[in-house]
Every structure is written in structure tokens, then in C-alpha cells.
Write a protein that holds these residues in place. Sequence first.
Motif, PDB file in Angstrom:
ATOM      1  N   ASP A 127     -15.689 -88.136  45.394  1.00 53.86           N
ATOM      2  CA  ASP A 127     -15.375 -87.642  43.874  1.00 53.86           C
ATOM      3  C   ASP A 127     -15.486 -85.989  43.719  1.00 53.86           C
ATOM      4  O   ASP A 127     -14.540 -85.453  43.368  1.00 53.86           O
ATOM      5  CB  ASP A 127     -16.431 -88.101  42.917  1.00 53.86           C
ATOM      6  CG  ASP A 127     -16.300 -89.744  42.824  1.00 53.86           C
ATOM      7  OD1 ASP A 127     -15.101 -90.001  43.245  1.00 53.86           O
ATOM      8  OD2 ASP A 127     -16.955 -90.402  42.272  1.00 53.86           O
ATOM      9  N   ASP A 181     -12.599 -83.722  42.497  1.00 51.54           N
ATOM     10  CA  ASP A 181     -12.639 -82.791  41.468  1.00 51.54           C
ATOM     11  C   ASP A 181     -12.283 -81.501  42.015  1.00 51.54           C
ATOM     12  O   ASP A 181     -11.441 -80.732  41.333  1.00 51.54           O
ATOM     13  CB  ASP A 181     -13.947 -82.780  41.107  1.00 51.54           C
ATOM     14  CG  ASP A 181     -14.565 -83.884  40.339  1.00 51.54           C
ATOM     15  OD1 ASP A 181     -13.620 -84.680  39.728  1.00 51.54           O
ATOM     16  OD2 ASP A 181     -15.792 -84.259  40.366  1.00 51.54           O
ATOM     17  N   SER A 205      -6.039 -87.040  37.207  1.00 47.48           N
ATOM     18  CA  SER A 205      -7.384 -87.516  36.929  1.00 47.48           C
ATOM     19  C   SER A 205      -7.946 -88.657  37.672  1.00 47.48           C
ATOM     20  O   SER A 205      -7.059 -89.046  38.652  1.00 47.48           O
ATOM     21  CB  SER A 205      -7.578 -88.011  35.507  1.00 47.48           C
ATOM     22  OG  SER A 205      -6.774 -89.223  35.301  1.00 47.48           O
ATOM     23  N   HIS A 206      -9.161 -88.999  38.039  1.00 45.25           N
ATOM     24  CA  HIS A 206      -9.728 -89.931  38.727  1.00 45.25           C
ATOM     25  C   HIS A 206     -11.118 -90.686  37.974  1.00 45.25           C
ATOM     26  O   HIS A 206     -11.619 -89.972  37.016  1.00 45.25           O
ATOM     27  CB  HIS A 206     -10.075 -89.791  40.055  1.00 45.25           C
ATOM     28  CG  HIS A 206     -11.318 -88.815  40.182  1.00 45.25           C
ATOM     29  ND1 HIS A 206     -12.734 -89.323  40.459  1.00 45.25           N
ATOM     30  CD2 HIS A 206     -11.539 -87.347  40.052  1.00 45.25           C
ATOM     31  CE1 HIS A 206     -13.363 -88.451  40.607  1.00 45.25           C
ATOM     32  NE2 HIS A 206     -12.770 -87.079  40.302  1.00 45.25           N
ATOM     33  N   CYS A 207     -11.297 -91.875  38.180  1.00 48.47           N
ATOM     34  CA  CYS A 207     -12.236 -92.562  37.721  1.00 48.47           C
ATOM     35  C   CYS A 207     -13.255 -93.301  38.763  1.00 48.47           C
ATOM     36  O   CYS A 207     -12.715 -93.052  39.991  1.00 48.47           O
ATOM     37  CB  CYS A 207     -11.946 -93.621  36.497  1.00 48.47           C
ATOM     38  SG  CYS A 207     -11.008 -95.043  37.155  1.00 48.47           S
ATOM     39  N   GLU A 208     -14.010 -94.057  38.479  1.00 45.78           N
ATOM     40  CA  GLU A 208     -14.665 -94.900  39.587  1.00 45.78           C
ATOM     41  C   GLU A 208     -13.723 -95.773  40.476  1.00 45.78           C
ATOM     42  O   GLU A 208     -14.199 -95.852  41.699  1.00 45.78           O
ATOM     43  CB  GLU A 208     -15.742 -95.992  38.924  1.00 45.78           C
ATOM     44  CG  GLU A 208     -16.820 -95.252  38.037  1.00 45.78           C
ATOM     45  CD  GLU A 208     -17.806 -96.323  37.481  1.00 45.78           C
ATOM     46  OE1 GLU A 208     -17.771 -97.591  38.052  1.00 45.78           O
ATOM     47  OE2 GLU A 208     -18.318 -96.115  36.504  1.00 45.78           O
ATOM     48  N   TYR A 229      -1.031 -95.142  39.190  1.00 44.59           N
ATOM     49  CA  TYR A 229      -2.350 -95.359  39.615  1.00 44.59           C
ATOM     50  C   TYR A 229      -2.721 -95.737  40.917  1.00 44.59           C
ATOM     51  O   TYR A 229      -1.921 -96.901  41.376  1.00 44.59           O
ATOM     52  CB  TYR A 229      -3.220 -96.084  38.414  1.00 44.59           C
ATOM     53  CG  TYR A 229      -3.336 -95.568  37.203  1.00 44.59           C
ATOM     54  CD1 TYR A 229      -4.484 -94.703  36.713  1.00 44.59           C
ATOM     55  CD2 TYR A 229      -2.232 -95.643  36.283  1.00 44.59           C
ATOM     56  CE1 TYR A 229      -4.557 -94.026  35.530  1.00 44.59           C
ATOM     57  CE2 TYR A 229      -2.361 -94.963  35.008  1.00 44.59           C
ATOM     58  CZ  TYR A 229      -3.664 -94.468  34.818  1.00 44.59           C
ATOM     59  OH  TYR A 229      -3.536 -93.725  33.467  1.00 44.59           O
TER      60      TYR A 229
END
Length: 69
Positions: A11, A15, A46-49, A58
Motif C-alpha cells: 500500500d 501511495d 486511488s486504492h482501497c483494501e 478498477y
Amino acid sequence: MFKAGFNLSTDSHLDAAIHNKAYVGVFQRNKKGILEQICDGGVIESHCEISVKMAGGYFLKENCVFRIV
């Protein structure tokens, strides 16, 4: 910051790529286990889990490899 071919495997890497507006390609293993590029690349939005948003779509982290191109 990153050189071409560097895999964004954490992550923190994702970032940093967002912050630096790095151009990233998306790769996935085919049935033979060979890594193939499935998205020509772009800047990560962006990114998430579970996913990374870029190039109008995505991509699931568990299925893809994100690499500086």
C-alpha cells in the motif's frame, strides 16, 4: 522515485505512485502462469483494501500486478 519495472507490492508503494503521478501498467498471470499486460497503463487515482482505480476501471489487487512502466 521508482524505476521502470518496479512492482508496486505494498500500500505504501501505491501511495507513493499516486503522490508522484507515476505511470503504472497492470499485469495478470494467464493460464500458463505467464505475466501479461492487461492495461496499457495510467496514473493511479486511488486504492482501497481490495482494488486499485486507474485508467477508467478498477483492478483487484489479488489478481493483478501493478508495475511502473
